[in-house]
Design a protein around this motif. Structure first.
Motif, PDB file in Angstrom:
ATOM      1  N   VAL A  87       0.870  -1.169   0.000  1.00  0.00           N
ATOM      2  CA  VAL A  87       0.000   0.000   0.000  1.00  0.00           C
ATOM      3  C   VAL A  87       0.914   1.229   0.000  1.00  0.00           C
ATOM      4  O   VAL A  87       1.809   1.341   0.839  1.00  0.00           O
ATOM      5  N   TYR A  88       0.685   2.104  -0.953  1.00  0.00           N
ATOM      6  CA  TYR A  88       1.515   3.297  -1.111  1.00  0.00           C
ATOM      7  C   TYR A  88       0.771   4.512  -0.551  1.00  0.00           C
ATOM      8  O   TYR A  88      -0.410   4.724  -0.825  1.00  0.00           O
ATOM      9  N   TYR A  89       1.506   5.306   0.222  1.00  0.00           N
ATOM     10  CA  TYR A  89       0.950   6.498   0.851  1.00  0.00           C
ATOM     11  C   TYR A  89       1.756   7.724   0.423  1.00  0.00           C
ATOM     12  O   TYR A  89       2.988   7.686   0.409  1.00  0.00           O
ATOM     13  N   CYS A  90       1.052   8.783   0.112  1.00  0.00           N
ATOM     14  CA  CYS A  90       1.752  10.036  -0.125  1.00  0.00           C
ATOM     15  C   CYS A  90       1.713  10.868   1.154  1.00  0.00           C
ATOM     16  O   CYS A  90       0.819  10.696   1.992  1.00  0.00           O
ATOM     17  N   ASN A  91       2.690  11.728   1.297  1.00  0.00           N
ATOM     18  CA  ASN A  91       2.643  12.672   2.397  1.00  0.00           C
ATOM     19  C   ASN A  91       3.244  13.995   1.977  1.00  0.00           C
ATOM     20  O   ASN A  91       3.942  14.081   0.952  1.00  0.00           O
ATOM     21  N   ALA A  92       2.932  15.015   2.718  1.00  0.00           N
ATOM     22  CA  ALA A  92       3.420  16.349   2.386  1.00  0.00           C
ATOM     23  C   ALA A  92       3.453  17.203   3.642  1.00  0.00           C
ATOM     24  O   ALA A  92       2.566  17.110   4.490  1.00  0.00           O
ATOM     25  N   GLU A  93       4.487  18.029   3.729  1.00  0.00           N
ATOM     26  CA  GLU A  93       4.581  18.998   4.820  1.00  0.00           C
ATOM     27  C   GLU A  93       3.986  20.302   4.302  1.00  0.00           C
ATOM     28  O   GLU A  93       4.535  20.902   3.360  1.00  0.00           O
ATOM     29  N   ILE A  94       2.899  20.721   4.923  1.00  0.00           N
ATOM     30  CA  ILE A  94       2.102  21.821   4.372  1.00  0.00           C
ATOM     31  C   ILE A  94       1.954  22.941   5.389  1.00  0.00           C
ATOM     32  O   ILE A  94       1.651  22.692   6.563  1.00  0.00           O
ATOM     33  N   SER A  95       2.121  24.150   4.909  1.00  0.00           N
ATOM     34  CA  SER A  95       1.881  25.329   5.722  1.00  0.00           C
ATOM     35  C   SER A  95       0.522  25.913   5.364  1.00  0.00           C
ATOM     36  O   SER A  95       0.228  26.150   4.192  1.00  0.00           O
ATOM     37  N   SER A  96      -0.266  26.151   6.407  1.00  0.00           N
ATOM     38  CA  SER A  96      -1.561  26.810   6.200  1.00  0.00           C
ATOM     39  C   SER A  96      -1.519  28.256   6.668  1.00  0.00           C
ATOM     40  O   SER A  96      -2.569  28.879   6.851  1.00  0.00           O
ATOM     41  N   GLY A  97      -0.304  28.758   6.876  1.00  0.00           N
ATOM     42  CA  GLY A  97      -0.134  30.149   7.268  1.00  0.00           C
ATOM     43  C   GLY A  97       0.421  30.268   8.673  1.00  0.00           C
ATOM     44  O   GLY A  97       0.097  29.459   9.538  1.00  0.00           O
ATOM     45  N   GLY A  98       1.245  31.261   8.886  1.00  0.00           N
ATOM     46  CA  GLY A  98       1.833  31.472  10.199  1.00  0.00           C
ATOM     47  C   GLY A  98       2.684  30.287  10.628  1.00  0.00           C
ATOM     48  O   GLY A  98       3.494  29.793   9.864  1.00  0.00           O
ATOM     49  N   TRP A  99       2.486  29.827  11.878  1.00  0.00           N
ATOM     50  CA  TRP A  99       3.241  28.691  12.392  1.00  0.00           C
ATOM     51  C   TRP A  99       2.514  27.374  12.168  1.00  0.00           C
ATOM     52  O   TRP A  99       2.926  26.341  12.698  1.00  0.00           O
ATOM     53  N   ASN A 100       1.432  27.385  11.424  1.00  0.00           N
ATOM     54  CA  ASN A 100       0.640  26.184  11.209  1.00  0.00           C
ATOM     55  C   ASN A 100       1.257  25.335  10.105  1.00  0.00           C
ATOM     56  O   ASN A 100       0.860  25.432   8.932  1.00  0.00           O
ATOM     57  N   VAL A 101       2.252  24.543  10.472  1.00  0.00           N
ATOM     58  CA  VAL A 101       2.926  23.654   9.530  1.00  0.00           C
ATOM     59  C   VAL A 101       2.838  22.238  10.085  1.00  0.00           C
ATOM     60  O   VAL A 101       3.196  22.003  11.234  1.00  0.00           O
ATOM     61  N   ARG A 102       2.362  21.318   9.269  1.00  0.00           N
ATOM     62  CA  ARG A 102       2.289  19.944   9.720  1.00  0.00           C
ATOM     63  C   ARG A 102       2.364  19.004   8.542  1.00  0.00           C
ATOM     64  O   ARG A 102       2.202  19.424   7.379  1.00  0.00           O
ATOM     65  N   THR A 103       2.568  17.731   8.846  1.00  0.00           N
ATOM     66  CA  THR A 103       2.648  16.699   7.820  1.00  0.00           C
ATOM     67  C   THR A 103       1.299  16.006   7.670  1.00  0.00           C
ATOM     68  O   THR A 103       0.691  15.612   8.662  1.00  0.00           O
ATOM     69  N   TYR A 104       0.862  15.900   6.449  1.00  0.00           N
ATOM     70  CA  TYR A 104      -0.404  15.240   6.125  1.00  0.00           C
ATOM     71  C   TYR A 104      -0.131  13.971   5.328  1.00  0.00           C
ATOM     72  O   TYR A 104       0.867  13.881   4.601  1.00  0.00           O
ATOM     73  N   TRP A 105      -1.065  13.016   5.450  1.00  0.00           N
ATOM     74  CA  TRP A 105      -0.945  11.736   4.756  1.00  0.00           C
ATOM     75  C   TRP A 105      -2.166  11.484   3.888  1.00  0.00           C
ATOM     76  O   TRP A 105      -3.293  11.799   4.284  1.00  0.00           O
ATOM     77  N   GLY A 106      -1.926  10.867   2.742  1.00  0.00           N
ATOM     78  CA  GLY A 106      -3.023  10.401   1.915  1.00  0.00           C
ATOM     79  C   GLY A 106      -3.574   9.098   2.465  1.00  0.00           C
ATOM     80  O   GLY A 106      -3.041   8.506   3.396  1.00  0.00           O
ATOM     81  N   GLN A 107      -4.629   8.622   1.842  1.00  0.00           N
ATOM     82  CA  GLN A 107      -5.356   7.466   2.353  1.00  0.00           C
ATOM     83  C   GLN A 107      -4.723   6.130   1.964  1.00  0.00           C
ATOM     84  O   GLN A 107      -5.130   5.104   2.485  1.00  0.00           O
ATOM     85  N   GLY A 108      -3.751   6.130   1.091  1.00  0.00           N
ATOM     86  CA  GLY A 108      -3.151   4.871   0.674  1.00  0.00           C
ATOM     87  C   GLY A 108      -3.788   4.314  -0.580  1.00  0.00           C
ATOM     88  O   GLY A 108      -5.018   4.370  -0.735  1.00  0.00           O
ATOM     89  N   THR A 109      -2.951   3.784  -1.446  1.00  0.00           N
ATOM     90  CA  THR A 109      -3.454   3.145  -2.659  1.00  0.00           C
ATOM     91  C   THR A 109      -2.684   1.844  -2.861  1.00  0.00           C
ATOM     92  O   THR A 109      -1.461   1.798  -2.731  1.00  0.00           O
ATOM     93  N   GLN A 110      -3.413   0.778  -3.163  1.00  0.00           N
ATOM     94  CA  GLN A 110      -2.819  -0.555  -3.261  1.00  0.00           C
ATOM     95  C   GLN A 110      -2.138  -0.744  -4.615  1.00  0.00           C
ATOM     96  O   GLN A 110      -2.720  -0.443  -5.666  1.00  0.00           O
ATOM     97  N   VAL A 111      -0.921  -1.248  -4.569  1.00  0.00           N
ATOM     98  CA  VAL A 111      -0.191  -1.657  -5.770  1.00  0.00           C
ATOM     99  C   VAL A 111       0.129  -3.143  -5.626  1.00  0.00           C
ATOM    100  O   VAL A 111       0.726  -3.560  -4.635  1.00  0.00           O
TER     101      VAL A 111
END
Length: 119
Positions: free
Chosen positions: A91-115
């Motif tokens: 199962v492959y997952y994407c992730n990204a470190e995203i800023s939503s402004g100011g100090w609001n920076v966090r890592t998000y994950w996708g739901q996963g896709t089966q290969v």
């Protein structure tokens, strides 16, 4: 903010698949974007990542076969997988470190896709 992965499926050994991951929501900027995978009975493995400046890292197991890229205008990251092998089944997952402004920076994950790669 959400990450939506797509493009998984079944392939035969030696075949190709392309994964896509779209980030949406309250996004000011995206730093690193990457792909991970988890195979049955194994720990999660980082497959590849790409920084906002274009630096790229690949796991040794996929070097020369997989290519990561990103489209900053579309907030997307891709994983082109060529010369697939049965060991790439996961199962492959994407992730990204995203800023939503100011100090609001966090890592998000996708739901996963089966290969699934068959020999």
């Amino acid at each position: 903010v959400q990450l939506q992965a797509s493009g998984g499926g079944a392939a035969q050994a030696g075949g190709s698949l392309r994964l896509s991951c779209a980030a949406s929501g309250s996004i000011v900027s995206i730093n690193d974007m990457g792909w991970y995978r988890r195979a049955p009975g194994k720990q999660r493995e980082r497959v590849a990542y790409i920084t906002s400046g274009g630096y790229i890292m690949y796991a040794d197991s996929v070097k020369g076969r997989f290519t990561i890229s990103r489209d900053n205008a579309k907030n997307m990251v891709y994983l082109q997988m060529n010369s697939l092998q049965p060991d790439d089944t996961a199962v492959y997952y994407c992730n990204a470190e995203i800023s939503s402004g100011g100090w609001n920076v966090r890592t998000y994950w996708g739901q996963g896709t089966q290969v699934t790669v068959s020999s």
